[in-house]
Design an enzyme around this catalytic site. Structure first.
Site, mmCIF file in Angstrom:
data_model
loop_
_atom_site.group_PDB
_atom_site.id
_atom_site.type_symbol
_atom_site.label_atom_id
_atom_site.label_comp_id
_atom_site.label_asym_id
_atom_site.label_seq_id
_atom_site.Cartn_x
_atom_site.Cartn_y
_atom_site.Cartn_z
ATOM 1 N N GLY A 45 -38.393 1.202 -41.246
ATOM 2 C CA GLY A 45 -39.205 2.354 -40.875
ATOM 3 C C GLY A 45 -40.714 2.167 -40.972
ATOM 4 O O GLY A 45 -41.291 1.203 -40.450
ATOM 5 N N GLY A 81 -39.231 5.184 -50.326
ATOM 6 C CA GLY A 81 -38.899 6.530 -50.774
ATOM 7 C C GLY A 81 -37.459 6.845 -50.422
ATOM 8 O O GLY A 81 -36.857 6.200 -49.555
ATOM 9 N N TYR A 107 -37.078 16.824 -53.346
ATOM 10 C CA TYR A 107 -37.905 15.965 -52.476
ATOM 11 C C TYR A 107 -39.304 16.570 -52.332
ATOM 12 O O TYR A 107 -40.315 15.889 -52.549
ATOM 13 C CB TYR A 107 -37.240 15.808 -51.101
ATOM 14 C CG TYR A 107 -38.015 14.895 -50.180
ATOM 15 C CD1 TYR A 107 -37.859 13.513 -50.250
ATOM 16 C CD2 TYR A 107 -38.926 15.413 -49.257
ATOM 17 C CE1 TYR A 107 -38.591 12.664 -49.415
ATOM 18 C CE2 TYR A 107 -39.656 14.575 -48.419
ATOM 19 C CZ TYR A 107 -39.476 13.204 -48.498
ATOM 20 O OH TYR A 107 -40.206 12.379 -47.675
#
Ligand SMILES: NC(=O)c1ccc[n+]([C@@H]2O[C@H](COP(=O)([O-])OP(=O)(O)OC[C@H]3O[C@@H](n4cnc5c(N)ncnc54)[C@H](O)[C@@H]3O)[C@@H](O)[C@H]2O)c1
Length: 255
Positions: free
Chosen positions: A16, A77, A157
């Site tokens: 990503g 993450g 989150y």
């Protein structure tokens, strides 16, 4: 942008946004060392395989990094579908632990870029809580604080991205004044990466559809990487302690 011959460490470089950032920084002449729990799928100048969820593993990774590091991009993450404890460790406590170790190896002019999120936008609504966690001084102390002040799974989150933004702005001033090292956040909106489906599960279809009506489309990872690269570069030498939205205008719709 001046990135030539800088040594830059990127966590989350195997997928990503981290992978696109690594690709771009190498094209700009930087030496890029990736750190990830998964093997990379692109050419890097070095790679350290590490699970960044414990201080022991982070310390072992740091021991394998170069003696001089010009910039650190904390991109790794996990989504809010992961257990809240893991989200706390990877998205906040681990980022802080790694950063405090790596800044010791940075020369004047160094840069740290933390990837936050549009989902940290409302950090000012819980400033006292985030400031209190930010004043803990170690991974273990942070964990103890969280044991006494637990964060619900449903909002974990958002909560730890908010905490990251608040800690970044609190710590950036002293890092800049005392070491001439800059620290900033980049806050992407939705991005087409493998994690995106997890955000749909995390937020629920109704919220996702409402958000979709307020934006053009999710970003491609290569639309986020240049903002991270800019903050690593000397061109950003007076940019300190900000949370830069890179979201196609999504955050602007909250006003
Ligand atoms: N994709 C989005 O919509 C979006 C939006 C806002 C913010 N973000 C943030 O951007 C960052 C990058 O996410 P992405 O979209 O590129 O996701 P991704 O899943 O493609 O990449 C995340 C990378 O982090 C690595 N990682 C996760 N946990 C790790 C651990 N414990 N130790 C080592 N490496 C670990 C993964 O292996 C992976 O390579 C994350 O911090 C995420 O929260 C993503």
């Amino acid at each position: 942008m001046s990135l030539h011959s800088k040594t830059i460490v990127i966590t989350g470089a195997s997928s990503g946004i981290g992978a696109e950032t690594a690709r771009l920084l190498r094209l700009q002449g930087a030496q890029v060392i990736g750190v990830d729990r998964n093997e990379p799928m692109l050419t890097l100048d070095g790679f350290v395989k590490a699970d960044l969820s414990t201080p022991e593993a982070i310390d072992a990774a740091v021991a394998q990094l170069p003696a001089r590091i010009d910039a650190l991009c904390n991109v790794a993450g996990v989504p809010g579908t992961s257990p809240a404890d893991l989200v706390a460790r990877v998205n906040f406590l681990g980022v802080r632990h790694l950063t405090e170790a790596v800044v010791q190896r940075m020369p004047a002019g160094g840069s740290v870029v933390n990837v936050s999120s549009i989902l940290g936008y409302f950090h000012r609504d819980r400033l006292d809580v985030h400031k209190s966690l930010a004043t803990t001084t170690s991974f273990a102390e942070g964990q103890a604080w969280l044991a006494a002040n637990p964060v619900a799974q449903k909002i974990c989150y958002e909560h730890f991205k908010e905490a990251l933004i608040v800690w970044t702005s609190m710590r950036a001033g002293s890092l800049f004044r005392e070491r001439d090292v800059r620290m900033n956040c980049v806050a992407p909106g939705p991005v087409f990466t493998p994690i995106l489906g997890e955000f749909v599960t995390q937020l629920g279809l109704e919220r996702v559809q409402a958000d979709a009506a307020r934006m053009k489309r999710p970003a491609y990872a290569d639309e986020v990487a240049p903002a991270i690269a800019f903050l690593c570069s000397d061109a950003a030498r007076w940019v300190v302690g900000i949370n830069l939205p890179v979201d196609g205008g999504f955050a602007a719709t909250y006003l």
